[in-house]
Design a protein around this motif. Structure first.
Motif, PDB file in Angstrom:
ATOM      1  N   ILE A   1      -1.125   8.086  -3.342  1.00 10.56           N
ATOM      2  CA  ILE A   1      -0.572   6.962  -3.588  1.00 10.56           C
ATOM      3  C   ILE A   1       0.267   6.466  -3.065  1.00 10.56           C
ATOM      4  CG2 ILE A   1       1.074   5.332  -5.432  1.00 10.56           C
ATOM      5  CD1 ILE A   1      -0.493   8.029  -7.901  1.00 10.56           C
ATOM      6  N   LEU A   2       0.883   7.293  -2.442  1.00 11.67           N
ATOM      7  CA  LEU A   2       2.678   7.198  -1.154  1.00 11.67           C
ATOM      8  C   LEU A   2       1.966   6.358   0.005  1.00 11.67           C
ATOM      9  CD1 LEU A   2       5.394   6.305  -0.068  1.00 11.67           C
ATOM     10  CD2 LEU A   2       5.113   9.492   0.088  1.00 11.67           C
TER      11      LEU A   2
ATOM     12  N   ARG B   1      -0.294   2.235   3.663  1.00 17.08           N
ATOM     13  CA  ARG B   1      -1.315   1.742   3.978  1.00 17.08           C
ATOM     14  C   ARG B   1      -1.268  -0.037   4.083  1.00 17.08           C
ATOM     15  NH1 ARG B   1      -5.922  -0.775   3.859  1.00 17.08           N
ATOM     16  NH2 ARG B   1      -5.614  -0.730   1.238  1.00 17.08           N
ATOM     17  N   GLN B   2      -1.328  -0.324   2.613  1.00 11.45           N
ATOM     18  CA  GLN B   2      -1.137  -1.710   2.001  1.00 11.45           C
ATOM     19  C   GLN B   2      -0.056  -2.521   2.490  1.00 11.45           C
ATOM     20  OE1 GLN B   2      -2.450  -2.765  -1.541  1.00 11.45           O
ATOM     21  NE2 GLN B   2      -3.804  -1.406  -1.934  1.00 11.45           N
ATOM     22  N   ILE B   3       1.455  -1.635   3.566  1.00  8.72           N
ATOM     23  CA  ILE B   3       2.171  -2.788   3.496  1.00  8.72           C
ATOM     24  C   ILE B   3       2.322  -3.323   4.724  1.00  8.72           C
ATOM     25  CG2 ILE B   3       4.329  -2.138   4.266  1.00  8.72           C
ATOM     26  CD1 ILE B   3       5.065  -0.547   1.940  1.00  8.72           C
ATOM     27  N   GLU B   4       1.487  -2.474   5.758  1.00  8.49           N
ATOM     28  CA  GLU B   4       1.100  -2.026   7.047  1.00  8.49           C
ATOM     29  C   GLU B   4      -0.052  -3.792   7.030  1.00  8.49           C
ATOM     30  OE1 GLU B   4      -0.465   1.104   9.206  1.00  8.49           O
ATOM     31  OE2 GLU B   4       1.518   1.655   8.977  1.00  8.49           O
ATOM     32  N   ALA B   5      -1.646  -4.419   6.521  1.00 11.93           N
ATOM     33  CA  ALA B   5      -2.030  -4.389   6.468  1.00 11.93           C
ATOM     34  C   ALA B   5      -1.462  -6.451   5.729  1.00 11.93           C
ATOM     35  CB  ALA B   5      -2.884  -4.142   5.401  1.00 11.93           C
TER      36      ALA B   5
ATOM     37  N   MET C   1       9.353   7.046  -7.154  1.00 14.86           N
ATOM     38  CA  MET C   1       8.162   8.186  -7.244  1.00 14.86           C
ATOM     39  C   MET C   1       8.193   9.104  -7.149  1.00 14.86           C
ATOM     40  SD  MET C   1       3.963   6.962  -6.791  1.00 14.86           S
ATOM     41  CE  MET C   1       4.551   6.928  -4.177  1.00 14.86           C
ATOM     42  N   VAL C   2       8.210   9.672  -5.772  1.00 20.94           N
ATOM     43  CA  VAL C   2       8.689  11.124  -5.373  1.00 20.94           C
ATOM     44  C   VAL C   2       9.657  11.120  -5.085  1.00 20.94           C
ATOM     45  CG1 VAL C   2       8.366  12.415  -2.399  1.00 20.94           C
ATOM     46  CG2 VAL C   2       6.875   9.789  -3.631  1.00 20.94           C
TER      47      VAL C   2
ATOM     48  N   ILE D   1       3.396   0.970  -9.324  1.00 20.14           N
ATOM     49  CA  ILE D   1       2.904   1.828  -8.235  1.00 20.14           C
ATOM     50  C   ILE D   1       1.267   0.723  -8.628  1.00 20.14           C
ATOM     51  CG2 ILE D   1       2.927   1.798  -6.146  1.00 20.14           C
ATOM     52  CD1 ILE D   1       5.089   0.989  -5.871  1.00 20.14           C
ATOM     53  N   ILE D   2       0.553   2.111  -9.525  1.00 24.54           N
ATOM     54  CA  ILE D   2      -1.019   2.209  -9.164  1.00 24.54           C
ATOM     55  C   ILE D   2      -1.003   0.968 -10.059  1.00 24.54           C
ATOM     56  CG2 ILE D   2      -2.664   2.927 -10.754  1.00 24.54           C
ATOM     57  CD1 ILE D   2      -0.942   4.796 -10.815  1.00 24.54           C
TER      58      ILE D   2
END
Length: 264
Positions: free
Chosen positions: A50-51, A56-60, A101-102, A113-114
């Motif tokens: 999930i992290l 990845r979505q932040i980068e995108a 979360m971590v 986050i999910i």
């Protein structure tokens, strides 16, 4: 201690554990495996992919780390973590939710986050990482889904795959890889793999997982320029301390191997 002695020590701990145990470890370019493809309930180890997907979505550009997510009372679940205990705070930045979360395994933050990332996107990335036996099918503490068979699953080998891709893969930028490792290194629950590690010399960024009868831990262990990747998954336990003790001892064997080799 040489690698064969380390392997022997680790096998002895796992074989003697009164539970179903598995391990995957990559250390000094060598692989040590013990039932590493056996499938387990993932518990909170699912938070590792999930992290990865969040970064990845932040980068995108799909989400922003500084974007704030509204926290409602109905979003607060369980009796652990931070969000359920804090009153009056209406929102948190995504980067803070990921950290919670971590490092304290905050389940309320995880579920937010999910929802943000979308479960199907997380599973698509899990497949792209070739985590062949890992799937996210429920939110945290959704015991009704567990009863109906919709649980989250993984293997020791899959978790190490994600850890390694998180800090060495080319799909994420160096900045994101550094963030991935930095969050793990801030872990607050250190009673398993890192417990007997000398952290004056060794940095262990880990993520634990627990359910009734189940004890997991995984870590990126950094020593100088070298990294060890490890995941230990144990279930069918009648006493959680049995699993925790076995995982702690494996961490100690890794510590002894690294420290012994550094003095040669």
């Amino acid at each position: 201690m040489n690698i064969e002695q380390l392997k022997k020590n680790v096998y002895s701990e796992l074989a003697g554990c009164k539970g179903r145990a598995s391990l995957f470890m990559e250390i000094e370019g060598k692989i040590i495996e013990f039932n590493s493809q056996e499938v387990y309930q993932s518990a909170s180890l699912i938070k590792i992919p999930i992290l990865y997907e969040a970064l990845r979505q932040i980068e995108a550009g799909i989400i922003s780390p500084d974007e704030h997510v509204i926290i409602r009372d109905s979003d607060k679940i369980g009796d652990t973590g931070v969000l359920q205990a804090i009153h009056g705070v209406k929102s948190y930045a995504i980067k803070d939710l990921l950290t919670l979360m971590v490092i304290v395994s905050d389940n309320s933050a995880t579920n937010l986050i999910i929802d943000l990332l979308r479960m199907e996107s997380i599973n698509k990335t899990i497949r792209s990482l070739l985590m062949k036996n890992t799937i996210l099918q429920r939110k945290m503490l959704d015991f009704q889904s567990i009863k109906s068979g919709m649980d989250n699953f993984t293997t020791a080998a899959d978790i190490v795959t994600c850890l390694k891709k998180g800090v060495t893969g080319t799909a994420l930028t160096k900045a994101s890889r550094d963030t991935f490792l930095s969050i793990l290194n801030q872990q607050q629950f250190r009673e398993k793999l890192p417990a007997y590690m000398n952290e004056e010399y060794i940095i262990a960024g880990n993520k634990t997982g627990e359910l009734p009868g189940l004890e997991h831990d995984c870590a990126i262990v950094t020593f100088g320029q070298n990294r060890t990747f490890i995941a230990v998954l144990i279930d069918n336990l009648t006493d959680p301390e049995i699993g925790k003790s076995a995982i702690r001892q494996i961490g100690k064997h890794i510590n002894d191997f690294i420290r012994g080799n550094s003095t040669r």
